[in-house]
Design a protein around this motif. Structure first.
Motif, mmCIF file in Angstrom:
data_model
loop_
_atom_site.group_PDB
_atom_site.id
_atom_site.type_symbol
_atom_site.label_atom_id
_atom_site.label_comp_id
_atom_site.label_asym_id
_atom_site.label_seq_id
_atom_site.Cartn_x
_atom_site.Cartn_y
_atom_site.Cartn_z
ATOM 1 N N VAL A 65 1.100 -1.538 -0.125
ATOM 2 C CA VAL A 65 -0.116 0.392 0.375
ATOM 3 C C VAL A 65 0.565 1.003 0.165
ATOM 4 C CG1 VAL A 65 -1.713 1.176 1.306
ATOM 5 C CG2 VAL A 65 -2.393 -1.199 1.491
ATOM 6 N N LYS A 66 0.682 1.849 -1.205
ATOM 7 C CA LYS A 66 1.565 3.267 -0.711
ATOM 8 C C LYS A 66 0.794 4.680 -0.770
ATOM 9 C CE LYS A 66 3.692 5.456 -4.843
ATOM 10 N NZ LYS A 66 4.399 5.651 -6.219
ATOM 11 N N ARG A 67 1.209 5.321 0.078
ATOM 12 C CA ARG A 67 0.081 6.324 0.237
ATOM 13 C C ARG A 67 0.666 7.867 -0.059
ATOM 14 N NH1 ARG A 67 -2.175 9.485 2.336
ATOM 15 N NH2 ARG A 67 -1.966 10.385 4.872
ATOM 16 N N THR A 68 -0.322 8.466 -0.898
ATOM 17 C CA THR A 68 0.286 9.780 -1.605
ATOM 18 C C THR A 68 -0.698 10.741 -0.820
ATOM 19 O OG1 THR A 68 -0.926 9.515 -3.220
ATOM 20 C CG2 THR A 68 1.580 8.895 -3.396
ATOM 21 N N GLY A 69 -0.114 11.961 -1.625
ATOM 22 C CA GLY A 69 -1.502 13.310 -0.887
ATOM 23 C C GLY A 69 -1.156 14.375 1.233
ATOM 24 N N LEU A 70 -1.498 14.675 1.281
ATOM 25 C CA LEU A 70 -2.314 15.195 2.121
ATOM 26 C C LEU A 70 -1.828 14.327 3.708
ATOM 27 C CD1 LEU A 70 -5.574 17.381 2.266
ATOM 28 C CD2 LEU A 70 -2.925 18.204 2.517
ATOM 29 N N LYS A 71 -1.023 14.791 4.709
ATOM 30 C CA LYS A 71 -0.311 13.912 5.796
ATOM 31 C C LYS A 71 -1.668 13.779 6.815
ATOM 32 C CE LYS A 71 3.839 12.895 4.650
ATOM 33 N NZ LYS A 71 4.262 13.650 3.566
ATOM 34 N N GLN A 72 -2.360 14.861 6.897
ATOM 35 C CA GLN A 72 -3.735 15.437 7.310
ATOM 36 C C GLN A 72 -4.569 15.940 7.103
ATOM 37 O OE1 GLN A 72 -1.590 17.930 10.517
ATOM 38 N NE2 GLN A 72 -2.785 16.689 12.022
ATOM 39 N N LEU A 73 -5.398 15.256 7.347
ATOM 40 C CA LEU A 73 -7.396 16.012 7.436
ATOM 41 C C LEU A 73 -8.084 15.371 8.105
ATOM 42 C CD1 LEU A 73 -7.796 17.522 4.885
ATOM 43 C CD2 LEU A 73 -8.934 15.985 3.533
ATOM 44 N N THR A 74 -9.158 16.890 8.609
ATOM 45 C CA THR A 74 -9.484 16.754 9.591
ATOM 46 C C THR A 74 -10.907 16.888 9.063
ATOM 47 O OG1 THR A 74 -8.023 16.474 11.148
ATOM 48 C CG2 THR A 74 -10.709 17.031 12.108
#
Length: 204
Positions: A65-74
């Motif tokens: 699994v590879k994560r891209t984009g924002l590191k934080q979002l609420t």
């Protein structure tokens, strides 16, 4: 001998019960989604928790699994239902992707929408009518109920959002979950510029 036969028989029955239970759970979830319970949701934590369940530690030897984009979002929504949607999308991506495949999960903010994109390396979408995959009982899997993506779409709509499917450039598909932004953001850092993390990402 007889014992081995009896054991094999019990295993077969257990497998069949598990399949039937899966069907029943799918039906119930499809027929009766509960109303959303709105609270502040940490989307990154929800993605991580869904990824852990959908692609277990053992399966990560075969799919990464590879994560891209924002590191934080609420945002304000129902974390449990978002997790259920992502579980369905990630399981779908895992089943579509060849062993050794990478499942990419991107997170971004786009005006009044938060978007989670799940990209697989599978065979892509049905020609002509990609939307058909969201219809109940449409499945390409021998044991599938064809309800996973319909449930996901129904839950997304209950949250005021939707899921779109498109062919990925090259190979595979991208499923995008769009969730509406609600006023009352609690975390100003969530609005920072999207950074892309290229390193493979594992839920610890």
């Amino acid at each position: 001998g007889k014992d081995a036969e009896a054991l094999e028989h019990v295993r077969d029955v257990r497998r069949e019960v598990a399949v039937v239970n899966g069907f029943i759970n799918d039906f119930l979830e499809y027929a009766r989604p509960r109303p959303p319970h709105t609270e502040d949701c940490d989307l990154v934590a929800v993605i991580e928790s869904a990824a852990k369940v959908a692609i277990s530690a053992r399966q990560r030897r075969r799919w990464s699994v590879k994560r891209t984009g924002l590191k934080q979002l609420t945002l304000r929504s129902d974390a449990g239902q978002i997790r259920q949607v992502l579980l369905n999308l990630l399981r779908n991506a895992r089943e579509a992707s060849p062993k050794g495949g990478v499942i990419e999960v991107g997170l971004e903010r786009d005006g009044r929408w938060a978007r989670v994109r799940v990209r697989d390396q599978g065979h892509g979408l049905p020609e002509g009518n990609p939307e058909a995959i969201f219809k109940p009982f449409v499945s390409s899997k021998p044991m599938g109920t064809g309800l996973g993506l319909s449930i996901a779409q129904k839950l997304a709509e209950g949250l005021g959002g939707h899921i779109d499917a498109q062919a990925a450039p090259g190979k595979g598909s991208i499923f995008t979950l769009s969730l509406p932004w609600r006023d009352g953001i609690t975390d100003k850092r969530a609005l920072g510029v999207a950074e892309s993390s290229e390193r493979p990402w594992h839920a610890s």
